[in-house]
Design a protein around this motif. Sequence first.
Motif, PDB file in Angstrom:
ATOM      1  N   GLU A   3       0.827  -1.201   0.000  1.00  0.00           N
ATOM      2  CA  GLU A   3       0.000   0.000   0.000  1.00  0.00           C
ATOM      3  C   GLU A   3       0.863   1.252   0.000  1.00  0.00           C
ATOM      4  N   SER A   4       1.957   1.233   0.730  1.00  0.00           N
ATOM      5  CA  SER A   4       2.872   2.369   0.760  1.00  0.00           C
ATOM      6  C   SER A   4       3.438   2.655  -0.624  1.00  0.00           C
ATOM      7  N   MET A   5       3.809   1.599  -1.360  1.00  0.00           N
ATOM      8  CA  MET A   5       4.334   1.790  -2.710  1.00  0.00           C
ATOM      9  C   MET A   5       3.286   2.394  -3.640  1.00  0.00           C
TER      10      MET A   5
ATOM     11  N   ALA B 156      12.066  15.908  -2.357  1.00  0.00           N
ATOM     12  CA  ALA B 156      10.658  15.634  -2.612  1.00  0.00           C
ATOM     13  C   ALA B 156      10.397  14.134  -2.661  1.00  0.00           C
ATOM     14  N   GLU B 157      11.287  13.370  -3.294  1.00  0.00           N
ATOM     15  CA  GLU B 157      11.119  11.920  -3.375  1.00  0.00           C
ATOM     16  C   GLU B 157      11.191  11.267  -1.999  1.00  0.00           C
ATOM     17  N   MET B 158      12.141  11.718  -1.160  1.00  0.00           N
ATOM     18  CA  MET B 158      12.246  11.174   0.197  1.00  0.00           C
ATOM     19  C   MET B 158      11.013  11.517   1.013  1.00  0.00           C
ATOM     20  N   ALA B 159      10.527  12.744   0.871  1.00  0.00           N
ATOM     21  CA  ALA B 159       9.333  13.161   1.605  1.00  0.00           C
ATOM     22  C   ALA B 159       8.121  12.342   1.169  1.00  0.00           C
ATOM     23  N   GLU B 160       7.980  12.109  -0.122  1.00  0.00           N
ATOM     24  CA  GLU B 160       6.869  11.293  -0.620  1.00  0.00           C
ATOM     25  C   GLU B 160       6.935   9.874  -0.061  1.00  0.00           C
ATOM     26  N   GLN B 161       8.135   9.306  -0.049  1.00  0.00           N
ATOM     27  CA  GLN B 161       8.306   7.947   0.455  1.00  0.00           C
ATOM     28  C   GLN B 161       7.941   7.862   1.939  1.00  0.00           C
ATOM     29  N   GLN B 162       8.443   8.781   2.728  1.00  0.00           N
ATOM     30  CA  GLN B 162       8.164   8.765   4.161  1.00  0.00           C
ATOM     31  C   GLN B 162       6.689   9.023   4.451  1.00  0.00           C
ATOM     32  N   PHE B 163       6.097   9.955   3.731  1.00  0.00           N
ATOM     33  CA  PHE B 163       4.677  10.270   3.919  1.00  0.00           C
ATOM     34  C   PHE B 163       3.810   9.070   3.550  1.00  0.00           C
ATOM     35  N   ALA B 164       4.149   8.396   2.452  1.00  0.00           N
ATOM     36  CA  ALA B 164       3.395   7.214   2.026  1.00  0.00           C
ATOM     37  C   ALA B 164       3.505   6.099   3.064  1.00  0.00           C
TER      38      ALA B 164
END
Length: 98
Positions: free
Chosen positions: A33-35, A65-73
Amino acid sequence: MSEIGLNTILSSSSNVAQAPNAAKVKDAAQQFESMLMEQMLKSARESGSGDWTGTSEDQTGLSMAEMAEQQFAQLLASNGGFGIAKLVVDGLEKKPGR
């Protein structure tokens, strides 16, 4: 040892073996789900006129931005997200004939 005692032992040992497996299934479902959520966030960022850092033209802003998206997801998925992980776990736990 009586048959009832043996059945009790066998069923309790199989429950012990299933507990770690259930935790692995839940973890895998949350990662899935995170992915999915991460890909949605990435698509939303790429379709817009930049990201929350202002622009994604430089490599530093893009990486952030990519790291933030990954952590938020990951955070969203671990707190229930869209419920996809729960549906996957529930579907895998169903036994035939139910």
